[in-house]
Design an enzyme around this catalytic site. Structure first.
Site, PDB file in Angstrom:
ATOM      1  N   ASN A   1      -7.682   2.082   9.960  1.00 41.60           N
ATOM      2  CA  ASN A   1      -6.408   2.324  10.514  1.00 41.60           C
ATOM      3  C   ASN A   1      -6.774   2.071  12.035  1.00 41.60           C
ATOM      4  O   ASN A   1      -7.488   2.844  12.521  1.00 41.60           O
ATOM      5  CB  ASN A   1      -5.790   3.349  10.172  1.00 41.60           C
ATOM      6  CG  ASN A   1      -5.256   3.522   8.689  1.00 41.60           C
ATOM      7  OD1 ASN A   1      -5.297   2.658   8.023  1.00 41.60           O
ATOM      8  ND2 ASN A   1      -5.029   4.694   8.159  1.00 41.60           N
TER       9      ASN A   1
ATOM     10  N   TYR B   1      -4.258   2.109  15.801  1.00 39.33           N
ATOM     11  CA  TYR B   1      -3.043   2.134  16.693  1.00 39.33           C
ATOM     12  C   TYR B   1      -3.302   2.112  18.380  1.00 39.33           C
ATOM     13  O   TYR B   1      -2.604   1.207  18.906  1.00 39.33           O
ATOM     14  CB  TYR B   1      -2.362   3.575  16.362  1.00 39.33           C
ATOM     15  CG  TYR B   1      -1.812   3.586  14.857  1.00 39.33           C
ATOM     16  CD1 TYR B   1      -0.566   2.932  14.623  1.00 39.33           C
ATOM     17  CD2 TYR B   1      -2.572   4.173  13.871  1.00 39.33           C
ATOM     18  CE1 TYR B   1      -0.064   2.990  13.372  1.00 39.33           C
ATOM     19  CE2 TYR B   1      -1.983   4.300  12.566  1.00 39.33           C
ATOM     20  CZ  TYR B   1      -0.613   3.611  12.543  1.00 39.33           C
ATOM     21  OH  TYR B   1      -0.107   3.566  11.226  1.00 39.33           O
TER      22      TYR B   1
ATOM     23  N   GLU C   1      -7.349   8.725   6.049  1.00 47.70           N
ATOM     24  CA  GLU C   1      -7.773   9.416   7.217  1.00 47.70           C
ATOM     25  C   GLU C   1      -8.169  10.881   7.008  1.00 47.70           C
ATOM     26  O   GLU C   1      -7.607  11.829   7.524  1.00 47.70           O
ATOM     27  CB  GLU C   1      -6.602   9.257   8.135  1.00 47.70           C
ATOM     28  CG  GLU C   1      -6.064   8.098   8.350  1.00 47.70           C
ATOM     29  CD  GLU C   1      -5.194   7.967   9.461  1.00 47.70           C
ATOM     30  OE1 GLU C   1      -4.361   8.896   9.771  1.00 47.70           O
ATOM     31  OE2 GLU C   1      -4.543   6.648   9.796  1.00 47.70           O
TER      32      GLU C   1
ATOM     33  N   ARG D   1       0.724  -1.161   0.078  1.00 46.11           N
ATOM     34  CA  ARG D   1       0.050   0.127  -0.025  1.00 46.11           C
ATOM     35  C   ARG D   1       0.771   1.183   0.110  1.00 46.11           C
ATOM     36  O   ARG D   1       1.784   1.493   0.896  1.00 46.11           O
ATOM     37  CB  ARG D   1      -0.950   0.068   1.300  1.00 46.11           C
ATOM     38  CG  ARG D   1      -1.642   1.117   1.347  1.00 46.11           C
ATOM     39  CD  ARG D   1      -2.627   1.325   2.459  1.00 46.11           C
ATOM     40  NE  ARG D   1      -3.446   2.643   2.682  1.00 46.11           N
ATOM     41  CZ  ARG D   1      -3.510   3.529   3.529  1.00 46.11           C
ATOM     42  NH1 ARG D   1      -2.720   3.159   4.737  1.00 46.11           N
ATOM     43  NH2 ARG D   1      -3.768   4.584   3.424  1.00 46.11           N
TER      44      ARG D   1
ATOM     45  N   HIS E   1      -2.932  11.020   0.496  1.00 50.57           N
ATOM     46  CA  HIS E   1      -2.087  10.878   1.800  1.00 50.57           C
ATOM     47  C   HIS E   1      -1.658  12.121   2.383  1.00 50.57           C
ATOM     48  O   HIS E   1      -0.548  12.126   2.664  1.00 50.57           O
ATOM     49  CB  HIS E   1      -1.206   9.479   1.969  1.00 50.57           C
ATOM     50  CG  HIS E   1      -1.078   8.941   3.277  1.00 50.57           C
ATOM     51  ND1 HIS E   1      -1.233   7.811   3.674  1.00 50.57           N
ATOM     52  CD2 HIS E   1      -0.862   9.638   4.373  1.00 50.57           C
ATOM     53  CE1 HIS E   1      -0.977   7.519   4.698  1.00 50.57           C
ATOM     54  NE2 HIS E   1      -0.653   8.553   5.489  1.00 50.57           N
TER      55      HIS E   1
ATOM     56  N   GLU F   1      -3.564   0.071   8.103  1.00 50.10           N
ATOM     57  CA  GLU F   1      -2.355   0.375   8.980  1.00 50.10           C
ATOM     58  C   GLU F   1      -2.598  -0.231  10.347  1.00 50.10           C
ATOM     59  O   GLU F   1      -3.688  -0.115  11.015  1.00 50.10           O
ATOM     60  CB  GLU F   1      -2.275   1.947   9.086  1.00 50.10           C
ATOM     61  CG  GLU F   1      -1.908   2.622   7.724  1.00 50.10           C
ATOM     62  CD  GLU F   1      -1.818   4.299   8.061  1.00 50.10           C
ATOM     63  OE1 GLU F   1      -1.432   4.577   9.155  1.00 50.10           O
ATOM     64  OE2 GLU F   1      -1.873   4.903   6.914  1.00 50.10           O
TER      65      GLU F   1
HETATM   66  C1  FCB Z   1      -1.345   7.543  10.546  1.00 55.25           C
HETATM   67  C2  FCB Z   1      -0.942   7.890   9.231  1.00 55.25           C
HETATM   68  C3  FCB Z   1       0.272   7.423   8.798  1.00 55.25           C
HETATM   69  C4  FCB Z   1       1.442   7.361   9.875  1.00 55.25           C
HETATM   70  C5  FCB Z   1       0.785   6.677  10.926  1.00 55.25           C
HETATM   71  C6  FCB Z   1       1.860   6.582  12.292  1.00 55.25           C
HETATM   72  O1  FCB Z   1      -2.314   8.305  11.272  1.00 55.25           O
HETATM   73  O2  FCB Z   1      -1.887   7.668   8.202  1.00 55.25           O
HETATM   74  O3  FCB Z   1       0.870   8.198   7.633  1.00 55.25           O
HETATM   75  O4  FCB Z   1       1.997   8.625  10.256  1.00 55.25           O
HETATM   76  O5  FCB Z   1      -0.286   7.431  11.348  1.00 55.25           O
END
Ligand code: FCB
Length: 444
Positions: free
Chosen positions: A295, A297, A169, A81, A124, A352
């Site tokens: 995405n 985290y 995002e 990607r 992006h 992500e």
């Molecule tokens: C996300 C972004 C990516 C990267 C990660 C850590 O929000 O899409 O580009 O910076 O965080």
């Protein structure tokens, strides 16, 4: 050190897509062969990037892309990607830039020749600066410019692309870029965020129409970020604050796309915060998508606060990554299960997931055991979501390479491959090797 999932897990099946992800501004460099983007301008503004760095060279991927594709192949992943740099492929007059297009055509051809599926993201975050000078995402016309960009480029790429995502995002573009100003273009003001978000979503919808026409065989969709919102305490006011935060951060983007309407909160926004929604907009925004990119985290905590009713609270829980983000794999399972319950979801790809860690190179090796543990626990969490009935088709590690981490500059490393920015030497970290090993076993 290994990545393991249960023998019967869907993650072991060959049709589950494993990939690695990057974004143009974060890795390409070669800024002199494209137009200026809002991130170039933002980086040149003193105090905006923690280490004062910029994207002029980054990972020099523009010149080292062959070596980088070899690395991707060596990892044994199914897919890559990456995003297109809008200011590289479209010139100031809105025409295709041949040199920029050729760079991506070569990359696509090489990926396809090696059997690596290209997942291409159109936006992006690196808006051409001249469009920002005309108002950027606060100007409705930018959505039409985006549609034209997607039209020209998707025609030029023909059938080379496995999957297109319109935006990455939009929450980050709108809120971080136009409301609190910690990302490019650095504009502040609570009245701007929802207006920028609406134009981004409109751009997405119009681009979906174009893609459905130009590339009916590729998998076309959008990538959204989700931060599950938790209440700081059990007080009813804080529980309500967490609910509001969820609407603001998460539901504001997925609801218009999948349900053709903004959350009810729209009605209670101050008039000058309201987006300019015109007839037909919601129909465009809710154009069918072939996939949803998710995405994930970490999670966030909230408490009551004015004027919006919620305020982010310090997260005192658990282990933190180098970004200060809590490692909370359960959040991924819960998020996917709740999305499946609340929406009629198209197939989902985790586009992500990953962790910044303070890596050290020792004897030519990076033993990033904490990152590896992060991946291991999140793949288990993903497996748990699949077991609970969520339809997940793929998973992408963020990131292939250490790279320019936006306002954090180069200090935060997310790669499963280490980059020495002095020499541009790439070293596969222990996490990258573990991925490779896992994927080879799967193929056996
Ligand atoms: C996300 C972004 C990516 C990267 C990660 C850590 O929000 O899409 O580009 O910076 O965080």
């Amino acid at each position: 050190m290994n990545i393991t999932v249960p023998k019967t897990s869907r993650l072991r099946s060959k049709d589950f897509v494993f990939g690695v992800a990057t974004a143009a501004f974060q890795i390409e460099g070669a800024a002199d062969s494209r137009l200026e983007s809002i991130w170039d301008r933002f980086c040149a503004t003193p105090g905006m990037i923690r280490d004062g760095s910029n994207g002029l060279v980054a990972c020099d991927h523009y010149n080292r892309w062959r070596e980088d594709v070899d690395l991707i192949e060596q990892l044994g992943v199914d897919a890559y990607r990456f995003s297109l740099s809008w200011p590289r492929v479209i010139d100031q007059n809105g025409h295709l830039n041949k040199v920029g297009i050729t760079f991506y055509l070569n990359l696509l051809d090489r990926l396809n020749a090696k059997g690596i599926k290209p997942f291409v993201t159109f936006y992006h975050w690196d808006l051409p600066q001249h469009l920002q000078d005309a108002g950027g995402w606060l100007n409705r016309n930018t959505a039409f410019k985006f549609r034209d960009y997607v039209d020209l480029v998707s025609k030029a790429f023909g059938d080379r692309v496995f999957s297109y995502a319109t935006l990455n995002e939009p929450y980050c573009s709108a809120y971080l870029g136009y409301e609190i100003g910690i990302h490019a273009p650095g504009i502040t003001g609570a009245q701007h965020g929802k207006k920028a978000a609406h134009h981004l979503l409109l751009a997405h919808g119009m681009a979906m129409e174009v893609l459905a026409r130009n590339c009916p065989d590729s998998l076309n969709g959008i990538v959204l970020n989700f931060s599950p919102c938790y209440s700081k305490t059990t007080k009813p006011e804080d529980i309500e604050a967490a609910r509001l935060a969820d609407v603001f951060l998460n539901q504001w983007y997925i609801a218009p796309i999948l349900n053709a309407q903004y959350p009810d909160l729209l009605a209670s926004l101050p008039d000058d915060h309201k987006p300019d929604i015109r007839d037909g907009d919601m129909k465009l925004i809710s154009h069918a998508i072939d996939f949803l990119g998710v995405n994930y985290y970490t999670r966030e905590f909230f408490q009551e606060g004015s004027p919006s009713g919620f305020q982010q609270a310090e997260n005192l829980e658990g282990q933190k990554t180098d970004m200060g983000w809590e490692v909370f794999p359960q959040g991924l399972t819960d998020l996917l299960v709740s999305l499946t319950t609340d929406y009629n979801l198209p197939p989902v790809y985790i586009t992500e997931n990953g962790a910044a860690m303070p890596d050290i190179v020792e004897n030519g090796m990076v033993m990033d055991t904490e990152r590896l543990a992060y991946y291991q626990s999140h793949l288990q969490a993903l497996d748990a979501a699949i077991e609970q009935g969520v339809a997940i088709e793929g998973y992408f590690a963020w990131s292939l390479l250490d790279n320019f981490e936006w306002a954090e500059g180069y200090a935060k490393r997310f790669g499963i491959v280490h980059v020495d920015y002095e020499t541009q030497k790439r070293t596969v970290k222990a996490s990258g090797k573990a991925f490779g090993k896992f994927l080879k076993q799967r193929a056996a």
